[in-house]
Design a protein around this motif. Structure first.
Motif, PDB file in Angstrom:
ATOM      1  N   UNK A 299       0.821  -1.217   0.000  1.00 55.68           N
ATOM      2  CA  UNK A 299       0.000   0.000   0.000  1.00 55.68           C
ATOM      3  C   UNK A 299       0.852   1.263   0.000  1.00 55.68           C
ATOM      4  N   UNK A 300       2.109   1.163   0.401  1.00 55.51           N
ATOM      5  CA  UNK A 300       2.996   2.332   0.375  1.00 55.51           C
ATOM      6  C   UNK A 300       3.258   2.802  -1.045  1.00 55.51           C
ATOM      7  N   UNK A 301       2.871   1.983  -2.034  1.00 59.51           N
ATOM      8  CA  UNK A 301       3.054   2.332  -3.443  1.00 59.51           C
ATOM      9  C   UNK A 301       1.710   2.320  -4.177  1.00 59.51           C
ATOM     10  N   UNK A 302       0.638   2.576  -3.431  1.00 54.40           N
ATOM     11  CA  UNK A 302      -0.719   2.614  -3.987  1.00 54.40           C
ATOM     12  C   UNK A 302      -1.141   4.083  -4.117  1.00 54.40           C
ATOM     13  N   UNK A 303      -1.371   4.528  -5.324  1.00 58.52           N
ATOM     14  CA  UNK A 303      -1.653   5.935  -5.581  1.00 58.52           C
ATOM     15  C   UNK A 303      -2.878   6.101  -6.475  1.00 58.52           C
ATOM     16  N   UNK A 323      -3.393   2.869  -8.580  1.00 59.22           N
ATOM     17  CA  UNK A 323      -2.343   2.242  -9.375  1.00 59.22           C
ATOM     18  C   UNK A 323      -1.042   2.106  -8.597  1.00 59.22           C
ATOM     19  N   UNK A 324      -0.219   1.187  -9.083  1.00 57.83           N
ATOM     20  CA  UNK A 324       1.110   0.903  -8.538  1.00 57.83           C
ATOM     21  C   UNK A 324       2.068   1.939  -9.093  1.00 57.83           C
ATOM     22  N   UNK A 325       2.737   2.666  -8.184  1.00 59.47           N
ATOM     23  CA  UNK A 325       3.668   3.713  -8.609  1.00 59.47           C
ATOM     24  C   UNK A 325       4.870   3.737  -7.681  1.00 59.47           C
ATOM     25  N   UNK A 326       6.047   3.962  -8.265  1.00 57.68           N
ATOM     26  CA  UNK A 326       7.284   3.996  -7.488  1.00 57.68           C
ATOM     27  C   UNK A 326       7.811   5.410  -7.300  1.00 57.68           C
ATOM     28  N   UNK A 327       7.125   6.417  -7.881  1.00 55.55           N
ATOM     29  CA  UNK A 327       7.645   7.788  -7.833  1.00 55.55           C
ATOM     30  C   UNK A 327       6.580   8.770  -7.353  1.00 55.55           C
ATOM     31  N   UNK A 336      -4.481  -1.342  -9.805  1.00 54.96           N
ATOM     32  CA  UNK A 336      -4.926  -2.276  -8.777  1.00 54.96           C
ATOM     33  C   UNK A 336      -6.444  -2.436  -8.856  1.00 54.96           C
ATOM     34  N   UNK A 337      -6.949  -3.541  -8.307  1.00 55.29           N
ATOM     35  CA  UNK A 337      -8.380  -3.654  -8.047  1.00 55.29           C
ATOM     36  C   UNK A 337      -8.738  -2.722  -6.898  1.00 55.29           C
ATOM     37  N   UNK A 338     -10.045  -2.422  -6.739  1.00 54.90           N
ATOM     38  CA  UNK A 338     -10.462  -1.354  -5.829  1.00 54.90           C
ATOM     39  C   UNK A 338     -11.275  -1.784  -4.621  1.00 54.90           C
ATOM     40  N   UNK A 339     -11.713  -3.044  -4.559  1.00 56.60           N
ATOM     41  CA  UNK A 339     -12.515  -3.468  -3.417  1.00 56.60           C
ATOM     42  C   UNK A 339     -13.826  -4.092  -3.846  1.00 56.60           C
ATOM     43  N   UNK A 347     -11.251  -7.743  -4.817  1.00 52.83           N
ATOM     44  CA  UNK A 347     -10.497  -7.280  -3.660  1.00 52.83           C
ATOM     45  C   UNK A 347      -9.258  -6.495  -4.065  1.00 52.83           C
ATOM     46  N   UNK A 348      -8.925  -5.512  -3.223  1.00 50.75           N
ATOM     47  CA  UNK A 348      -7.850  -4.573  -3.520  1.00 50.75           C
ATOM     48  C   UNK A 348      -6.479  -5.231  -3.511  1.00 50.75           C
ATOM     49  N   UNK A 349      -6.372  -6.447  -3.014  1.00 49.22           N
ATOM     50  CA  UNK A 349      -5.097  -7.164  -2.925  1.00 49.22           C
ATOM     51  C   UNK A 349      -4.714  -7.848  -4.235  1.00 49.22           C
TER      52      UNK A 349
END
Length: 434
Positions: A299-303, A323-327, A336-339, A347-349
């Motif tokens: 989740x630290x890279x979930x934007x 979305x997955x983002x590194x910057x 990502x899926x949203x729930x 599921x968001x996972x």
């Protein structure tokens, strides 16, 4: 008869083949190795044992961390409609501990970029900011769907929830597991697999809550103890245990499904599923933001576009694009899926469904072979795992390593136990961490 079943969306994202060596130029040898210790239940067939071993090898061929992941496995009759079940132990650590551990993970270019994107966590009580919604103390009104910036340095901004396997990869002292994540794989009428979830108590076999469409008796009730995960598959379904020659018609890819579940155990999860489930009044919600201290490492890279503008991760339960983002959200690598309830129904996972993004796709069908993608590997890389291609020595020198990795899609789900009992056990577990 077997059929080769890679569909068009899978072929569209095929990027190549990882080579284990480079012929006459030399060979490559991993510096260290990931090991899976599978503990089979009595009665587990040899075919299933071999299938789990093959699933583990899909990851050991790609990840080099010198840790052992203990997984209980089983292949036995389950309740009607249950394709399989999986559980993972969870650990809580302060953001400062996770930040410090990630500071030593700079083995790849992605690691470097990803770490630079994190909020500075060098101080003992460092926190991070997030977009949040559906809490009882939302400034927009109790249980409001409107996102707000949560930057008040409270409990949910201070701790990270991760799988014990992920904690091992980061070199964090695991302590006693503080909770159990449980997934149930269901066979659905349209022939694809989907995974409704239920919740178990921390360190206990007691069923705490359950969506109305799941019979609590279908739950895995065994306490995982010191195991990192437990995976069971039903003998009531047709599985293909050898995907290398194609998937037999109307069969599920056992190896691929098991590899997907292992991927969750390694840390491909999102705590947004907790918010999505427990913010619902029918499930006891809404709750204060402190009750949702379940931000996972991924989740630290979930934007989202909105969280990018706020300089925060997006931890909301709604159907805006995440979305997955590194910057810090500038670059959208993969959706990502949203729930299940408030998002897109998945599921968001997981990655976004039906997008060919990787083995951590939320659904998969019979006849479909499942393989690990570049997206899957990048996600695990930045949360603490090291890729084999980043850690090789050549014999003789010099040597080259050439290759990329293949990809495809799959199944599973999760929801975790939360609330104060788990917070209390979390505090105890965190105190044990050096």
């Amino acid at each position: 008869m077997k059929t080769n079943s890679l569909n068009l969306r899978q072929c569209a994202v095929m990027t190549g083949i990882a080579l284990s060596g480079v012929g006459a130029i030399g060979t490559v040898t991993p510096v260290s190795a990931l090991t899976f210790a599978f503990n089979p239940a009595d009665g587990t067939s040899q075919a299933a044992r071999d299938g789990f071993a093959a699933a583990g090898k899909l990851w050991t061929d790609r990840l080099s961390d010198n840790v052992t992941i203990n997984i209980d496995i089983n292949f036995a009759p389950l309740n009607p409609g249950i394709l399989g079940q999986a559980s993972s132990t969870r650990e809580f650590f302060s953001y400062s501990q996770v930040y410090t551990a990630m500071s030593g993970e700079g083995q790849s270019a992605d690691d470097t970029v990803a770490f630079a994107s994190l909020t500075n966590g060098s101080a003992p009580n460092s926190t991070f900011n997030m977009l949040l919604n559906r809490t009882s103390d939302s400034p927009n009104g109790s249980n409001s769907a409107v996102p707000y910036l949560d930057n008040n340095r409270s409990f949910n901004n201070t701790y990270i929830d991760m799988s014990s396997a992920n904690a091992k990869a980061l070199g964090l002292i695991p302590g006693q597991p503080s909770g159990i994540m449980t997934n149930t794989l269901m066979a659905v009428p349209n022939g694809r697999a989907s995974i409704p979830s239920y919740v178990t108590a921390a360190g206990s076999p007691t069923i705490i809550n359950s969506p109305s469409n799941i019979n609590p008796q279908t739950a895995i009730t065994a306490n995982l103890g010191t195991s990192d995960a437990s995976i069971s598959f039903s003998t009531g379904f047709a599985f293909d245990f050898n995907p290398d020659d194609g998937i037999t018609k109307d069969h599920f890819d056992f190896v691929g499904i098991a590899a997907h579940e292992i991927g969750h155990a390694l840390g491909f999860t999102s705590g947004v599923d907790i918010l999505d489930f427990f913010s619902q009044p029918a499930n006891g919600g809404p709750d204060s933001e402190d009750e949702f201290a379940y931000v996972n490492t991924l989740d630290l890279f979930r934007y989202s576009a909105e969280s990018r503008d706020e300089g925060a991760i997006d931890w909301t339960a709604d159907n805006r694009a995440k979305y997955f983002s590194l910057d810090r959200g500038v670059t959208n690598i993969a959706l990502f899926s949203n729930g299940v309830k408030f998002g897109d129904g998945r599921q968001a996972s997981h990655w976004k469904d039906n997008s060919g993004l990787g083995i951590m796709d939320p659904t998969a069908g019979a006849n479909e072979r499942l393989t690990i993608s570049e997206n899957d590997l990048r996600a695990l890389d930045v949360i603490g795992w090291n890729r084999v291609s980043n850690n090789v020595t050549a014999v003789p020198e010099p040597a080259d390593f050439i290759g990329t990795l293949c990809c495809a899609a799959f199944t599973a789900k999760l929801v975790l136990k939360r609330r104060k009992k788990l917070f209390q056990s979390t505090d105890k577990a965190t105190d044990k961490v050096a």
